[in-house]
Motif scaffolding. Structure first.
Motif, PDB file in Angstrom:
ATOM      1  N   GLN A 140       0.803  -1.219   0.000  1.00 50.24           N
ATOM      2  CA  GLN A 140       0.000   0.000   0.000  1.00 50.24           C
ATOM      3  C   GLN A 140       0.841   1.277   0.000  1.00 50.24           C
ATOM      4  OE1 GLN A 140      -2.698  -1.809   3.284  1.00 50.24           O
ATOM      5  NE2 GLN A 140      -4.043  -0.446   2.144  1.00 50.24           N
TER       6      GLN A 140
ATOM      7  N   HIS B  16       0.988  -9.239   4.587  1.00 47.62           N
ATOM      8  CA  HIS B  16      -0.174  -8.367   4.451  1.00 47.62           C
ATOM      9  C   HIS B  16      -0.639  -8.444   2.988  1.00 47.62           C
ATOM     10  CE1 HIS B  16      -2.269  -4.740   6.481  1.00 47.62           C
ATOM     11  NE2 HIS B  16      -2.893  -4.912   5.327  1.00 47.62           N
ATOM     12  N   TRP B  17      -1.006  -9.680   2.593  1.00 45.26           N
ATOM     13  CA  TRP B  17      -1.767  -9.961   1.370  1.00 45.26           C
ATOM     14  C   TRP B  17      -0.987 -10.073   0.064  1.00 45.26           C
ATOM     15  CZ3 TRP B  17      -6.532  -6.173   2.081  1.00 45.26           C
ATOM     16  CH2 TRP B  17      -7.122  -6.424   3.344  1.00 45.26           C
TER      17      TRP B  17
ATOM     18  N   ASN C  57      -1.790 -10.714   8.481  1.00 43.13           N
ATOM     19  CA  ASN C  57      -2.822  -9.711   8.609  1.00 43.13           C
ATOM     20  C   ASN C  57      -4.126 -10.259   8.025  1.00 43.13           C
ATOM     21  OD1 ASN C  57      -3.715  -6.800   9.034  1.00 43.13           O
ATOM     22  ND2 ASN C  57      -4.276  -7.128   6.892  1.00 43.13           N
ATOM     23  N   GLU C  58      -5.132 -10.416   8.871  1.00 36.00           N
ATOM     24  CA  GLU C  58      -6.498 -10.691   8.414  1.00 36.00           C
ATOM     25  C   GLU C  58      -6.631 -11.879   7.455  1.00 36.00           C
ATOM     26  OE1 GLU C  58      -8.124  -7.052   6.852  1.00 36.00           O
ATOM     27  OE2 GLU C  58      -8.195  -6.119   8.815  1.00 36.00           O
TER      28      GLU C  58
ATOM     29  N   TRP D 180      -8.928 -13.941   7.088  1.00 38.11           N
ATOM     30  CA  TRP D 180     -10.259 -14.024   6.461  1.00 38.11           C
ATOM     31  C   TRP D 180     -10.235 -13.338   5.104  1.00 38.11           C
ATOM     32  CZ3 TRP D 180     -13.579 -10.406   4.468  1.00 38.11           C
ATOM     33  CH2 TRP D 180     -14.813 -10.905   4.015  1.00 38.11           C
TER      34      TRP D 180
ATOM     35  N   PHE E 203     -16.771 -14.978  10.197  1.00 38.82           N
ATOM     36  CA  PHE E 203     -15.712 -13.957  10.239  1.00 38.82           C
ATOM     37  C   PHE E 203     -14.751 -14.116  11.412  1.00 38.82           C
ATOM     38  CE2 PHE E 203     -18.537 -11.592   7.461  1.00 38.82           C
ATOM     39  CZ  PHE E 203     -17.643 -10.962   6.617  1.00 38.82           C
TER      40      PHE E 203
ATOM     41  N   TYR F 218     -12.955  -1.838  12.412  1.00 38.67           N
ATOM     42  CA  TYR F 218     -13.456  -0.661  11.705  1.00 38.67           C
ATOM     43  C   TYR F 218     -14.928  -0.423  11.979  1.00 38.67           C
ATOM     44  CZ  TYR F 218      -9.039  -0.525   9.279  1.00 38.67           C
ATOM     45  OH  TYR F 218      -7.703  -0.430   9.008  1.00 38.67           O
TER      46      TYR F 218
ATOM     47  N   TRP G 292     -19.061   2.290   5.945  1.00 37.52           N
ATOM     48  CA  TRP G 292     -18.962   1.488   7.156  1.00 37.52           C
ATOM     49  C   TRP G 292     -19.513   2.328   8.314  1.00 37.52           C
ATOM     50  CZ3 TRP G 292     -13.103  -0.209   6.489  1.00 37.52           C
ATOM     51  CH2 TRP G 292     -13.015  -1.032   5.362  1.00 37.52           C
TER      52      TRP G 292
ATOM     53  N   GLU H 170      -5.132  -2.068  13.948  1.00 34.34           N
ATOM     54  CA  GLU H 170      -5.693  -1.124  12.980  1.00 34.34           C
ATOM     55  C   GLU H 170      -7.021  -0.605  13.483  1.00 34.34           C
ATOM     56  OE1 GLU H 170      -6.167  -2.465   8.902  1.00 34.34           O
ATOM     57  OE2 GLU H 170      -4.254  -3.525   8.962  1.00 34.34           O
TER      58      GLU H 170
ATOM     59  N   TRP I 180      -4.819   3.178  11.703  1.00 35.66           N
ATOM     60  CA  TRP I 180      -4.717   2.936  10.267  1.00 35.66           C
ATOM     61  C   TRP I 180      -5.199   4.172   9.570  1.00 35.66           C
ATOM     62  CZ3 TRP I 180      -2.284  -0.634   7.485  1.00 35.66           C
ATOM     63  CH2 TRP I 180      -2.412  -0.506   6.086  1.00 35.66           C
TER      64      TRP I 180
ATOM     65  N   GLU J 271      -5.553   1.881  -1.411  1.00 31.84           N
ATOM     66  CA  GLU J 271      -6.595   1.188  -0.662  1.00 31.84           C
ATOM     67  C   GLU J 271      -7.155   0.025  -1.506  1.00 31.84           C
ATOM     68  OE1 GLU J 271      -7.508   0.877   2.360  1.00 31.84           O
ATOM     69  OE2 GLU J 271      -9.379  -0.179   1.994  1.00 31.84           O
ATOM     70  N   TRP J 272      -6.284  -0.928  -1.819  1.00 33.30           N
ATOM     71  CA  TRP J 272      -6.654  -2.184  -2.463  1.00 33.30           C
ATOM     72  C   TRP J 272      -7.584  -1.978  -3.666  1.00 33.30           C
ATOM     73  CZ3 TRP J 272      -2.905  -4.945  -0.951  1.00 33.30           C
ATOM     74  CH2 TRP J 272      -2.404  -4.859   0.343  1.00 33.30           C
TER      75      TRP J 272
ATOM     76  N   PHE K  53      -7.263   6.899   4.045  1.00 34.43           N
ATOM     77  CA  PHE K  53      -7.335   6.485   5.451  1.00 34.43           C
ATOM     78  C   PHE K  53      -6.251   7.150   6.301  1.00 34.43           C
ATOM     79  CE2 PHE K  53      -9.967   2.899   4.050  1.00 34.43           C
ATOM     80  CZ  PHE K  53     -10.723   2.579   5.165  1.00 34.43           C
TER      81      PHE K  53
HETATM   82  C1  GBH Z   1      -7.941  -3.584   6.543  1.00 34.77           C
HETATM   83  O1  GBH Z   1      -8.858  -4.475   6.013  1.00 34.77           O
HETATM   84  C2  GBH Z   1      -6.617  -3.866   5.910  1.00 34.77           C
HETATM   85  O2  GBH Z   1      -5.775  -4.594   6.775  1.00 34.77           O
HETATM   86  C3  GBH Z   1      -5.896  -2.647   5.409  1.00 34.77           C
HETATM   87  O3  GBH Z   1      -4.859  -3.019   4.573  1.00 34.77           O
HETATM   88  C4  GBH Z   1      -6.885  -1.727   4.738  1.00 34.77           C
HETATM   89  O4  GBH Z   1      -6.262  -0.643   4.107  1.00 34.77           O
HETATM   90  C5  GBH Z   1      -7.841  -1.255   5.792  1.00 34.77           C
HETATM   91  O5  GBH Z   1      -8.474  -2.322   6.421  1.00 34.77           O
HETATM   92  C6  GBH Z   1      -8.933  -0.334   5.269  1.00 34.77           C
HETATM   93  O6  GBH Z   1      -9.783  -1.005   4.409  1.00 34.77           O
HETATM   94  O7  GBH Z   1     -18.172  -6.051   3.945  1.00 34.77           O
HETATM   95  O8  GBH Z   1     -18.513  -8.423   4.175  1.00 34.77           O
HETATM   96  O9  GBH Z   1     -16.321  -7.574   3.564  1.00 34.77           O
HETATM   97  C7  GBH Z   1     -10.179  -4.345   6.471  1.00 34.77           C
HETATM   98  C8  GBH Z   1     -11.035  -5.346   5.743  1.00 34.77           C
HETATM   99  C9  GBH Z   1     -13.261  -4.554   5.588  1.00 34.77           C
HETATM  100  C10 GBH Z   1     -12.830  -6.814   6.160  1.00 34.77           C
HETATM  101  C11 GBH Z   1     -14.649  -4.683   6.080  1.00 34.77           C
HETATM  102  C12 GBH Z   1     -14.225  -6.962   6.639  1.00 34.77           C
HETATM  103  C13 GBH Z   1     -16.468  -6.088   6.450  1.00 34.77           C
HETATM  104  C14 GBH Z   1     -17.180  -7.296   6.045  1.00 34.77           C
HETATM  105  N1  GBH Z   1     -12.377  -5.443   6.282  1.00 34.77           N
HETATM  106  N2  GBH Z   1     -15.090  -6.026   5.950  1.00 34.77           N
HETATM  107  S1  GBH Z   1     -17.575  -7.333   4.314  1.00 34.77           S
END
Ligand code: GBH
Length: 453
Positions: A20, A121-122, A165-166, A168, A245, A295, A325, A352, A399, A406-407, A415
């Protein structure tokens, strides 16, 4: 309470991730990652944005350290790009890649900033994806080898490590929805999730073998769910969502077993994680800390039409960020208390928390982001409440340090607490950065800070 003081040893940090912010995706022998490939595939990332130039951090890291120092951050969470270290994901090590992070770590330590390093981180090396990606069991072993190489080089100075990182997101956004790299739809996401967890466990062992005094953990994305109504059907749907989740990762890590209700549900759908002997024991190796990314929450109702997990989102009235969100700090407090009650991690860090808003440089040269200041302040208050209730929360990483890639949204979502003008790469601390500087200096939050806008 007018002033909320944080514990003396509470750690304040800012967070980023390699893909990123770094840019320089083809320099010094870096190999291709799944995000390079995904960005190059038309229609995957908004506006065709790519990992270049991002924040050009690969060349500007000295300035970025100085920036963090000027804001008073005692800690920094960043990730290492696997394909800079091992361009093909396994085998040959690229010395220039290791050198980059070596210099970065020395620079941080010289500035009095403690590094928290995320290994993944992905950004999987594309060569490993070509060999099957996370659905392939071998990827977990490759990850442990990479962890070993990095830990041997940096583990004398880096004492805090986050394996993943995450997971899921890597599994389900990468191999089920296809919203993230590698963009596979309805692929073997449960296998990916299992091999991510296995890779975590193997990497944890490698980190500790390299340096016995390191502290190692994992970062999970949490989506706490509230049922849309008191009905049994909605409560059950919210529990399924929680299983999907949250518990699917927490239970293996802390109880050495996948949640039975979810296993049964997946079995009805003809799916199961590819568990082999010993996997669950490896995955459940004790953690030194749990990293919490938070978040927002979800409000969930039963939806018999939805198939599979049979849930649907309800969008309650409330405040929303630019990502759409919901701003819901009370759910962070409840999440922390629940994690403490149900899983009892010895230490928690918020790794984060933050928000995207459409920031602009004002005519006075500043970037005024009152919504983000309020978002952060309210979530810090929630953290403070959780600590007062006995949760061993030891730090908070915002974060993000600066606006970045942002992906799937490319550069269209900001952010950062520092604004980045991508054309000039000028960094401008937003009001939220100045606010956090005050909070860190006082190690406290005041009501005035919370409600000025
Ligand atoms: C993080 O992911 C990342 O680690 C980071 O790199 C990124 O920049 C940051 O957040 C901001 O996005 O709507 O069903 O997908 C957060 C990813 C986003 C996963 C919200 C869960 C909600 C469920 N999350 N999501 S859904």
């Amino acid at each position: 309470m007018a002033i909320r003081h944080f514990p003396d040893d509470f750690l304040w940090g800012a967070a980023t991730a390699a893909f990123q912010i770094e840019g320089a995706t083809r320099e010094d022998g870096r190999g291709e990652s799944i995000w390079d490939r995904f960005c190059a595939t038309p229609g995957k990332v908004l506006n065709g944005d790519t990992g270049d130039p991002a924040c050009d951090h690969y060349h500007r890291w000295r300035d970025d350290i100085a920036l963090m120092k000027s804001l008073g951050f005692p800690a920094y969470r960043f990730s290492i790009a696997w394909s800079r270290i091992m361009p093909k994901g396994r085998g040959a090590v690229n010395p220039a890649g290791l050198d980059f992070y070596d210099r970065l770590v020395d620079g941080l330590l010289a500035a009095g900033i403690r590094p928290f390093v995320t290994l993944y981180h992905w950004d999987l090396p594309q060569a490993l994806e070509d060999a099957g990606g996370w659905p392939a069991r071998d990827t977990a072993a490759a990850f442990a080898d990479y962890a070993d190489v990095v830990a041997r080089r940096l583990g004398d100075r880096v004492k805090h490590w986050i394996t993943l990182n995450e997971p899921w997101c890597s599994a389900f956004l990468g191999y089920w929805t296809g919203d993230h790299a590698p963009g596979r739809k309805e692929g073997p996401a449960l296998a990916a999730a299992h091999h991510l967890l296995l890779g975590h466990g193997l990497a944890l062992a490698a980190l500790r073998a390299a340096h016995s005094d390191v502290r190692a953990g994992i970062t999970l994305n949490f989506s706490p769910a509230d049922p849309a109504s008191d009905s049994d059907a909605d409560r059950a749907a919210a529990w399924r969502y929680d299983g999907f989740f949250n518990r699917w990762y927490l239970d293996p890590l802390y109880r050495s077993a996948y949640p039975a209700d979810m296993l049964a549900l997946y079995a009805q759908m003809g799916q199961a994680p590819p568990v082999q002997d010993d996997d669950m024991r490896i995955i459940a190796a004790p953690l030194d800390f749990l990293g919490v990314n938070y978040y927002s929450r979800a409000v969930i109702r039963d939806d018999p039409q939805a198939g599979g997990l049979r849930y649907a989102h309800k969008r309650p009235e409330g405040e929303y960020t630019q990502m759409d969100w919901e701003v819901h700090p009370a759910s962070l407090r409840r999440l922390l208390e629940r994690l403490h009650r149900d899983y009892a991690p010895t230490t928690l860090y918020i790794t984060e928390n933050g928000a995207a808003y459409p920031d602009e440089v004002s005519s006075d040269g500043g970037v005024h982001d009152p919504d983000r200041v309020r978002y952060i302040a309210r979530h810090l208050a929630a953290c403070h409440d959780a600590i007062a209730a006995g949760v061993p929360l030891r730090g908070y990483f915002v974060w993000s340090l600066m606006d970045n890639f942002e992906w799937a949204f490319g550069y269209s979502r900001r952010f950062g607490i520092v604004y980045v003008d991508y054309a000039t790469q000028r960094r401008i601390p937003k009001d939220s950065a100045l606010f956090l500087r005050q909070v860190i200096a006082a190690n406290a939050l005041t009501e005035t800070q919370m409600f000025t806008r």
